[in-house]
Design a protein around this motif. Structure first.
Motif, mmCIF file in Angstrom:
data_model
loop_
_atom_site.group_PDB
_atom_site.id
_atom_site.type_symbol
_atom_site.label_atom_id
_atom_site.label_comp_id
_atom_site.label_asym_id
_atom_site.label_seq_id
_atom_site.Cartn_x
_atom_site.Cartn_y
_atom_site.Cartn_z
ATOM 1 N N GLN A 181 10.492 -23.994 51.353
ATOM 2 C CA GLN A 181 11.296 -23.753 50.616
ATOM 3 C C GLN A 181 11.972 -25.431 50.007
ATOM 4 N N ILE A 182 11.800 -25.651 51.126
ATOM 5 C CA ILE A 182 13.322 -27.374 49.981
ATOM 6 C C ILE A 182 12.379 -28.184 49.777
ATOM 7 N N GLY A 183 11.347 -27.967 50.857
ATOM 8 C CA GLY A 183 9.579 -29.244 49.797
ATOM 9 C C GLY A 183 9.475 -28.446 48.115
ATOM 10 N N THR A 184 9.304 -27.740 48.390
ATOM 11 C CA THR A 184 9.438 -27.247 47.069
ATOM 12 C C THR A 184 9.895 -26.987 46.071
ATOM 13 N N ALA A 185 11.193 -26.947 46.174
ATOM 14 C CA ALA A 185 12.253 -26.822 44.885
ATOM 15 C C ALA A 185 12.283 -28.482 44.284
ATOM 16 N N VAL A 186 12.616 -28.993 45.911
ATOM 17 C CA VAL A 186 12.250 -30.532 45.241
ATOM 18 C C VAL A 186 11.348 -30.778 44.371
ATOM 19 N N VAL A 187 9.508 -30.847 44.196
ATOM 20 C CA VAL A 187 8.828 -30.586 43.958
ATOM 21 C C VAL A 187 9.315 -30.091 42.423
ATOM 22 N N LEU A 188 9.243 -29.185 42.015
ATOM 23 C CA LEU A 188 9.507 -28.263 41.288
ATOM 24 C C LEU A 188 10.621 -29.199 40.336
ATOM 25 N N LEU A 189 12.179 -29.659 40.823
ATOM 26 C CA LEU A 189 12.735 -30.457 39.942
ATOM 27 C C LEU A 189 12.548 -31.220 39.657
ATOM 28 N N THR A 190 11.519 -32.373 40.380
ATOM 29 C CA THR A 190 11.614 -33.209 40.126
ATOM 30 C C THR A 190 9.838 -33.303 38.463
ATOM 31 N N ALA A 191 9.259 -32.611 38.601
ATOM 32 C CA ALA A 191 8.321 -31.510 37.877
ATOM 33 C C ALA A 191 9.386 -31.636 36.075
ATOM 34 N N LEU A 192 10.399 -30.963 36.452
ATOM 35 C CA LEU A 192 11.114 -30.813 35.607
ATOM 36 C C LEU A 192 12.037 -31.407 35.048
ATOM 37 N N GLY A 193 12.505 -32.484 35.373
ATOM 38 C CA GLY A 193 13.284 -33.512 35.153
ATOM 39 C C GLY A 193 12.070 -34.663 34.287
ATOM 40 N N PHE A 194 11.217 -35.249 35.107
ATOM 41 C CA PHE A 194 10.161 -35.792 34.727
ATOM 42 C C PHE A 194 9.263 -34.879 33.341
ATOM 43 N N GLY A 195 9.820 -33.856 33.229
ATOM 44 C CA GLY A 195 8.839 -33.927 32.383
ATOM 45 C C GLY A 195 9.355 -33.489 31.104
ATOM 46 N N ALA A 196 11.048 -33.330 31.501
ATOM 47 C CA ALA A 196 11.529 -33.459 29.854
ATOM 48 C C ALA A 196 11.667 -34.099 29.794
ATOM 49 N N ILE A 197 11.836 -35.238 30.550
ATOM 50 C CA ILE A 197 11.475 -36.749 29.719
ATOM 51 C C ILE A 197 10.848 -37.227 29.001
ATOM 52 N N GLU A 198 9.956 -37.068 29.563
ATOM 53 C CA GLU A 198 8.476 -37.608 29.365
ATOM 54 C C GLU A 198 8.209 -36.685 27.732
ATOM 55 N N GLY A 199 8.827 -35.084 27.747
ATOM 56 C CA GLY A 199 8.500 -34.173 25.840
ATOM 57 C C GLY A 199 8.934 -35.493 25.232
ATOM 58 N N VAL A 200 10.365 -35.861 25.338
ATOM 59 C CA VAL A 200 10.999 -36.676 24.616
ATOM 60 C C VAL A 200 10.425 -37.851 24.437
ATOM 61 N N PHE A 201 9.543 -38.352 25.392
ATOM 62 C CA PHE A 201 8.745 -39.127 25.244
ATOM 63 C C PHE A 201 7.661 -39.026 23.477
ATOM 64 N N GLU A 202 7.217 -38.066 24.448
ATOM 65 C CA GLU A 202 5.905 -38.080 23.378
ATOM 66 C C GLU A 202 5.851 -37.726 21.751
ATOM 67 N N GLU A 203 7.980 -37.141 21.875
ATOM 68 C CA GLU A 203 8.064 -36.504 20.247
ATOM 69 C C GLU A 203 8.484 -37.113 19.579
ATOM 70 N N TYR A 204 8.759 -38.517 20.325
ATOM 71 C CA TYR A 204 10.011 -39.626 19.348
ATOM 72 C C TYR A 204 8.944 -40.866 19.388
ATOM 73 N N TYR A 205 8.715 -41.156 20.237
ATOM 74 C CA TYR A 205 8.037 -42.940 20.804
ATOM 75 C C TYR A 205 6.685 -42.954 20.764
ATOM 76 N N LEU A 206 5.106 -41.398 21.141
ATOM 77 C CA LEU A 206 4.384 -41.746 21.194
ATOM 78 C C LEU A 206 2.806 -41.819 19.756
#
Length: 327
Positions: free
Chosen positions: A256-281
């Motif tokens: 459960q801890i591993g799953t939570a870490v994986v999901l939070l990692t994806a959410l954080g980096f995914g959101a950052i990359e989403g902003v990057f794609e919107e304004y800089y790509l």
């Protein structure tokens, strides 16, 4: 019958249900319009599942000291990919968008192939022709999509960035060939079923067969073609990565801890990359070459690292596939 995540219910929820749900949402529920529901669906599909899953590989590579010491590739690969894509974007050489699409599709199909092989190991039975059918069932619809006269996968890319050859005659000819292949596969599976019941392995081919067939042959919009593929791939990767971490690293011994870490990692980096794609790509802007290279380097490192992280020759495979019989 043995399942990768322990039970049919878990395998279905992580490896199959998300893709099927995405098909229903894309084709019958969520319409491609500037609505709040569509915006949320786009973020979940493209940022959380698609972009986000790329960065979860960090936990098996750079954030794992033992693995980090195994290969110099963790030093040289980012440098190589950054320079490659910087030069590609700076000199505006053609085919960059196509390269991204083809590499992504290949990586996506390879994951389905890996799941298929995993079930074969669990069953203690190698089915060679089933491997060929899986590749045919997935790649053939993708090839056929090149000749469709209607809209194809063009999310984030212009029509000029993608190799397309609209031709009704070739399209229909390939479509007939495709259905002959699908029929041959079904006959082959029926004959196998008479000798040995392997529902887990059959499901690992049937699911991507339906997914790729519906998306690339029936899909009319980017949401219908792209979103189910990236959701199925991303959620499956979350489940498999969580399992691998729980078996190879003590800090993630609690699944459960591993799953939570994986999901939070994806959410954080995914959101950052989403902003990057919107304004800089903008792949067509040579002045943004360093940013384009920075954007693509993690993606292609993920593709490259996954090519050996999940092989049975990898030192961690003996732990990851510990419940596999016969191998």
């Amino acid at each position: 019958m043995t399942w990768i995540l322990g039970t049919f219910r878990k395998d279905f929820l992580w490896l199959y249900f998300p893709g099927l749900a995405a098909l229903v949402l894309s084709f019958f529920v969520i319409m491609p319009s500037p609505s709040t529901a569509f915006w949320i669906y786009t973020f979940v599909a493209l940022q959380f599942f698609d972009s986000g899953h790329v960065y979860t590989t960090l936990w098996r590579t750079y954030l794992n000291p033992e693995e980090r010491r195994r290969r110099r590739a963790y030093i040289f690969a980012p440098v190589f990919f950054f320079l490659l894509f910087w030069a590609w974007a700076y000199f505006q050489m053609p085919g960059l968008a196509a390269c991204i699409i083809y590499a992504t599709i290949f990586h996506n199909v390879r994951q389905f192939f890996g799941i298929h092989k995993w079930y074969q190991r669990l069953n203690g039975n190698h089915v060679k022709w089933a491997d060929y059918f899986l590749y045919f069932n997935c790649f053939m619809p993708f090839v056929i999509a090149h000749f469709r006269t209607g809209p194809v996968w063009n999310y984030d890319y212009s029509e000029q960035d993608i190799f397309r050859f609209p031709n009704e005659v070739i399209y229909k000819t390939f479509l007939i060939f495709y259905f002959v292949g699908i029929t041959s596969w079904l006959v082959y599976e029926i004959l196998l079923f008479a000798k040995r019941r392997e529902g887990n392995r059959f499901l690992s081919i049937a699911f991507p067969t339906v997914l790729y067939g519906v998306c690339f042959i029936c899909g009319r919009t980017a949401a219908e073609i792209v979103f189910p593929l990236v959701i199925a791939h991303g959620v499956s990767y979350f489940g498999l990565m969580s399992l691998a971490l729980s078996k190879t690293q003590k800090r993630f011994s609690n699944l459960q801890i591993g799953t939570a870490v994986v999901l939070l990692t994806a959410l954080g980096f995914g959101a950052i990359e989403g902003v990057f794609e919107e304004y800089y790509l903008d792949l067509s802007n040579a002045t943004l070459a360093p940013l384009i290279a920075l954007y693509l380097t993690p993606l292609f490192c993920h593709y490259y690292f996954d090519a050996f992280l999940w092989k049975k020759t990898h030192p961690e495979s003996i732990k990851i596939y510990a419940n596999v019989s016969g191998h």
